[in-house]
Design a protein around this motif. Sequence first.
Motif, PDB file in Angstrom:
ATOM      1  N   THR A  14       0.833  -1.213   0.000  1.00 41.85           N
ATOM      2  CA  THR A  14       0.000   0.000   0.000  1.00 41.85           C
ATOM      3  C   THR A  14       0.860   1.253   0.000  1.00 41.85           C
ATOM      4  OG1 THR A  14      -1.740  -1.177   1.212  1.00 41.85           O
ATOM      5  CG2 THR A  14      -1.833   1.244   1.222  1.00 41.85           C
ATOM      6  N   TRP A  15       1.926   1.223   0.783  1.00 40.28           N
ATOM      7  CA  TRP A  15       2.858   2.357   0.845  1.00 40.28           C
ATOM      8  C   TRP A  15       3.461   2.634  -0.535  1.00 40.28           C
ATOM      9  CZ3 TRP A  15       4.828   6.064   4.127  1.00 40.28           C
ATOM     10  CH2 TRP A  15       6.053   6.630   3.774  1.00 40.28           C
ATOM     11  N   THR A  18       0.895   3.887  -3.110  1.00 40.53           N
ATOM     12  CA  THR A  18       0.554   5.290  -2.806  1.00 40.53           C
ATOM     13  C   THR A  18       1.612   6.234  -3.337  1.00 40.53           C
ATOM     14  OG1 THR A  18      -0.658   4.650  -0.815  1.00 40.53           O
ATOM     15  CG2 THR A  18       0.083   6.944  -0.964  1.00 40.53           C
ATOM     16  N   TRP A  19       2.878   5.891  -3.091  1.00 38.92           N
ATOM     17  CA  TRP A  19       3.956   6.782  -3.511  1.00 38.92           C
ATOM     18  C   TRP A  19       4.298   6.654  -4.993  1.00 38.92           C
ATOM     19  CZ3 TRP A  19       5.356  11.013  -1.358  1.00 38.92           C
ATOM     20  CH2 TRP A  19       5.138  11.192   0.013  1.00 38.92           C
ATOM     21  N   VAL A  21       1.631   6.415  -7.197  1.00 36.50           N
ATOM     22  CA  VAL A  21       0.510   7.155  -7.777  1.00 36.50           C
ATOM     23  C   VAL A  21       0.577   8.639  -7.425  1.00 36.50           C
ATOM     24  CG1 VAL A  21      -2.003   7.413  -7.761  1.00 36.50           C
ATOM     25  CG2 VAL A  21      -0.986   5.134  -7.825  1.00 36.50           C
ATOM     26  N   LEU A  22       0.951   8.953  -6.182  1.00 36.04           N
ATOM     27  CA  LEU A  22       0.892  10.343  -5.702  1.00 36.04           C
ATOM     28  C   LEU A  22       1.715  11.317  -6.539  1.00 36.04           C
ATOM     29  CD1 LEU A  22      -0.293  12.210  -3.555  1.00 36.04           C
ATOM     30  CD2 LEU A  22       1.678  11.684  -2.098  1.00 36.04           C
ATOM     31  N   PRO A  23       3.002  11.038  -6.841  1.00 30.40           N
ATOM     32  CA  PRO A  23       3.758  11.993  -7.668  1.00 30.40           C
ATOM     33  C   PRO A  23       3.138  12.193  -9.047  1.00 30.40           C
ATOM     34  CG  PRO A  23       5.248  10.434  -6.611  1.00 30.40           C
ATOM     35  CD  PRO A  23       3.867   9.917  -6.394  1.00 30.40           C
ATOM     36  N   VAL A  25      -0.136  11.963  -9.801  1.00 32.51           N
ATOM     37  CA  VAL A  25      -1.343  12.784  -9.644  1.00 32.51           C
ATOM     38  C   VAL A  25      -0.974  14.251  -9.452  1.00 32.51           C
ATOM     39  CG1 VAL A  25      -3.334  13.239  -8.149  1.00 32.51           C
ATOM     40  CG2 VAL A  25      -2.733  10.880  -8.743  1.00 32.51           C
ATOM     41  N   VAL A  26       0.050  14.487  -8.644  1.00 33.43           N
ATOM     42  CA  VAL A  26       0.472  15.866  -8.366  1.00 33.43           C
ATOM     43  C   VAL A  26       0.988  16.548  -9.631  1.00 33.43           C
ATOM     44  CG1 VAL A  26       2.185  17.260  -7.134  1.00 33.43           C
ATOM     45  CG2 VAL A  26       0.948  15.441  -5.935  1.00 33.43           C
ATOM     46  N   TRP A  51       8.956  11.870 -11.689  1.00 33.10           N
ATOM     47  CA  TRP A  51       7.957  10.963 -11.100  1.00 33.10           C
ATOM     48  C   TRP A  51       8.599   9.626 -10.744  1.00 33.10           C
ATOM     49  CZ3 TRP A  51       4.300   7.899 -14.730  1.00 33.10           C
ATOM     50  CH2 TRP A  51       3.526   7.010 -13.990  1.00 33.10           C
ATOM     51  N   SER A  54      11.166   9.989  -7.845  1.00 36.34           N
ATOM     52  CA  SER A  54      10.489  10.247  -6.567  1.00 36.34           C
ATOM     53  C   SER A  54       9.888   8.968  -6.011  1.00 36.34           C
ATOM     54  CB  SER A  54       9.390  11.301  -6.759  1.00 36.34           C
ATOM     55  OG  SER A  54       9.933  12.518  -7.213  1.00 36.34           O
ATOM     56  N   ALA A  55       9.212   8.219  -6.865  1.00 36.10           N
ATOM     57  CA  ALA A  55       8.582   6.977  -6.418  1.00 36.10           C
ATOM     58  C   ALA A  55       9.631   5.985  -5.931  1.00 36.10           C
ATOM     59  CB  ALA A  55       7.760   6.381  -7.551  1.00 36.10           C
TER      60      ALA A  55
END
Length: 268
Positions: A14-15, A18-19, A21-23, A25-26, A51, A54-55
């Motif tokens: 999950t972690w 999340t990381w 997808v998050l970059p 989306v931002v 992206w 960062s991930a």
Amino acid sequence: MKAIKYISQRIYTTWCVTWFVLPFVVTYPLQAVLMRREKWYRHLHGVNRFWSSSALRMFLTPLEVEWRMKYNQTDRYVFAPNHSSYLDIPVMLHAIPGFLNFVGKADLCKVPLWGKVYEKLYISVDRRNPISSARSYIKSARTLEEGRSLVIFPEGTIPKTAGEQLMAFKDGPFKLAIEKQVPVVPVTMPYNQHFLPDLDGKLKVRWHPLKIVIHEPIETKGLTLEDLPQLKEQVFNIIQTEITKHTKVHVNRYSNHPQDSALSKAGV
């Protein structure tokens, strides 16, 4: 103990998701703008590199990038990596600077939101369709003519023996390199299948150190298409030797596989 291991693995999965997808989306609003004009595609590629990097950092796993060549971003190369995981493209984006182009399967264009980015920025191919294969070959040749380096996975897909034995290579990357007289760079990613294995559509992330080896380029100046089998075999052996050196456990539930050679039918 099994329950604790299962829960910890689900938390880590999950972690990571999340990381991952998050970059995206931002940065997607910026990507949506940069998609509008071709002259902005270089910057769009830079956002994709950000992206990916960062991930990968937020996955909290070490990533070793081993260069065995002197890389010049202004030179053209055909990078030929092994294909073992859906993590391969992010690792390549993170490790290799410059405005790279990728050849990937057409299904990537169907990914929500990012599919549009891939369709605009990179090259998709449906290898079951001869017209799509021919079109991707023409686009790949044009990429090299424009001074852009190219990444093509010579196996064409993720093999069931990922991390153990390479599939037979297709001709496409080597034919392009010879025709355009561009060096071929073998690339080995020995651990990606440990971190994100291809498990028949099931998502399972397992913490594991990552590594990418960018080998010395193989010159193609003076080579003709008659030299293609030898070039393909040379690249195959370099990557397979490196994979074997790093292999400790079998992944993806496959073993006792037949030995493969570099030879296969022509294709990109």
